[in-house]
Design an enzyme around this catalytic site. Structure first.
Site, short mmCIF file in Angstrom:
data_model
loop_
_atom_site.label_atom_id
_atom_site.label_comp_id
_atom_site.label_asym_id
_atom_site.label_seq_id
_atom_site.Cartn_x
_atom_site.Cartn_y
_atom_site.Cartn_z
N SER A 1 4.45 -5.19 -3.77
CA SER A 1 4.65 -3.83 -3.28
C SER A 1 5.33 -3.01 -4.37
O SER A 1 5.64 -3.53 -5.45
CB SER A 1 5.52 -3.83 -2.02
N LYS A 2 5.55 -1.78 -4.07
CA LYS A 2 6.16 -0.83 -5.01
C LYS A 2 7.46 -1.39 -5.61
O LYS A 2 7.78 -1.13 -6.77
CB LYS A 2 6.44 0.47 -4.23
N ARG A 3 8.16 -2.16 -4.82
CA ARG A 3 9.43 -2.74 -5.30
C ARG A 3 9.23 -3.60 -6.55
O ARG A 3 10.13 -3.75 -7.36
CB ARG A 3 10.03 -3.66 -4.23
N HIS A 4 8.04 -4.17 -6.67
CA HIS A 4 7.79 -5.07 -7.80
C HIS A 4 7.31 -4.32 -9.04
O HIS A 4 6.93 -4.93 -10.02
CB HIS A 4 6.73 -6.12 -7.41
N GLY A 5 7.29 -3.01 -8.99
CA GLY A 5 6.84 -2.25 -10.15
C GLY A 5 5.60 -1.45 -9.79
O GLY A 5 5.36 -1.16 -8.63
#
Ligand code: GLU
Length: 473
Positions: A238-242
């Protein structure tokens, strides 16, 4: 044997993400390897969530990854006539029927089933009523009431679904729009798809789709459901991972061939080989070695692989890829010969095109001042000015800047002053680049050319003298 036909059918509800790109890649590779066809189909029947911007983003990502298609793009919203024709076929054969139960009534049936611990589903109220078409009627599939449906998955093995678990799912809503499972099957049949490789989030849809193939008397394609792509912490990417959109990786300076190499390895293996050219992927890709466990996306590994690809890419192919990154910095990279020289000196040292463009700063900036303060303090000391002048004089006399000639020029100054090469090279490096890190002195001087080099050496002397005067005063 039939030629292989694969497809990539994204829903244009957002950017093309890493998992989607990998699915596209696997289908593309399989088609290319088998000299088959690869079809692009835009699944835009969810009109409220689809957008032209998302369609454009998909095209942009496919273009960057150089995943070309042989047929399409097809748009499902332009194929309603075909879907109507197939609905009629199912109605005519008795495999589909009109249902007038309201959403509230269907919900009540689901609640009732749950109350007795059964699977919530439509109870078949209209199944045998033979209702005619009316305005508010939906069309349902008449699913078998017994037996089982086996998904023979080339990746996961056989998966058995009991038909009692299936309900008479809706094929066409009361507003006339056909549903996902139905249109996918009609498209895959009419487009002659032989092999369906897709994310395993779709595996629950497959038994329904198989039932439709059977009802329509069509030959089943080969199915393979690919495990998901996870982040480093083993949760769904997800966005959290980049970055999520594939195009963002282009903007981060990754090469498309490095990116597809990484994507391919994220779920498929060929022994312990990590580096693959595009051609090697086409030759070696196979369905048998797609892994059963989820791939973990690791941007550090991608970066390392990108460095290998940059090193392996000929300078002439890197030039057009680097140019936009230079342009973004306001550098004029229109001189092809100069750019080739620049890349020649940087391409073994850069992991991404962004790093390469950053490292190219001194080639394109008119002025390398202000100097990096620590480098200037350490290497542009007062006693360096005469040395830089001597080097400038020696270089000025050279007929050309061949590396051997430069070496001889440096040697003359080294002999005259008794200083080692390192003592001379570092101040020259700071004078020419503004920093103490750069490619090799000689190769860099060759690329910069005499005029820039002499000018920068002179400016460094002026700097030394003025800061010396400044300190003295
Ligand atoms: N449109 C679907 C998606 O984007 C793909 C469906 C399929 O591969 O059958 O997830």
């Amino acid at each position: 044997m039939n030629p292989i036909v694969t497809r990539f059918p994204p829903s244009p509800t957002g950017y093309l993400h890493v998992g989607g790109a990998r699915t596209a890649l696997f289908n593309w590779l399989y088609a290319r390897q088998n000299k088959g066809r690869f079809i692009l189909r835009i699944e835009d029947t969810d009109i409220a969530r689809s957008s032209q911007a998302a369609v454009d983003a998909i095209f942009e990502a496919m273009a960057w990854l150089e995943l070309d298609w042989d047929d399409g793009p097809y748009f499902q919203t332009q194929r309603f006539d075909i879907y109507r024709e197939y609905l009629q076929k199912l109605l005519d054969s008795g495999d589909a029927y009109y249902c007038t139960c309201t959403p509230d009534e269907v919900e009540a049936m689901r609640q009732k089933a749950m109350a007795v611990g059964a699977k919530p589903k439509y109870d078949g109220h209209c199944r045998e009523r033979g209702l005619p078409k009316t305005n508010n009627a939906v069309i349902r599939f008449k699913a078998p009431l017994s037996g089982s449906t086996v998904v023979e998955d080339v990746i996961k093995g056989n998966i058995v679904f009991q038909n009692t678990e299936q309900d008479d799912f809706v094929l066409c809503r009361s507003d006339g729009t056909p549903t996902y499972n139905f249109v996918v099957v009609v498209d895959d049949i009419t487009m002659g798809i032989t092999t369906i490789i897709r994310g395993d989030d779709h595996v629950m849809n497959t038994p329904r789709q198989i039932l439709l193939y059977k009802a329509l008397g069509a030959q089943l394609p080969v199915f393979g459901h690919v495990p998901m792509v996870l982040g480093k912490d083993k949760t769904k990417l997800s966005k959290r991972h980049g970055a999520m959109s594939v195009v963002e990786y282009r903007n981060m300076g990754f090469l498309p061939d490095a990116f597809i190499n990484y994507l391919a390895r994220l779920g498929w293996s060929h022994g312990d080989q990590e580096f693959f050219t595009r051609q090697e992927l086409i030759e070696k890709f196979d369905l048998a070695h797609i892994g059963k466990s989820a791939g973990v996306f690791d941007v550090d590994k991608l970066t390392a692989l990108n460095a290998d690809h940059i090193r392996a890419t000929p300078v002439r192919d890197l030039a057009p890829r680097l140019r936009p990154f230079l342009a973004e910095k306001g550098y004029d990279a229109s001189d092809d010969t100069y750019l080739a020289g620049v890349i020649e000196t940087l391409h073994a040292r850069s992991r991404t095109l962004v790093e390469m463009a950053d490292a190219a700063h001194f080639y394109y900036r008119d002025d390398v001042q202000p100097y990096d303060p620590a480098a200037a303090k350490k290497f542009l000391k007062p006693d360096m000015a005469p040395l830089l002048e001597q080097i400038a004089a020696a270089l000025k006399d050279l007929p050309d800047l061949a590396e051997s000639a430069q070496e001889a020029a440096f040697k003359t100054v080294m002999e005259k002053t008794g200083l080692g090469f390192g003592k001379l090279a570092q101040p020259v490096r700071v004078a020419l680049t503004g920093t103490s890190v750069s490619p090799g002195i000689f190769e860099m001087i060759t690329v910069l050319g005499k005029e820039k080099v002499l000018n920068r050496l002179e400016k460094a002397c002026e700097f030394i003298r003025s800061s010396d005067g400044h300190t003295a005063g």
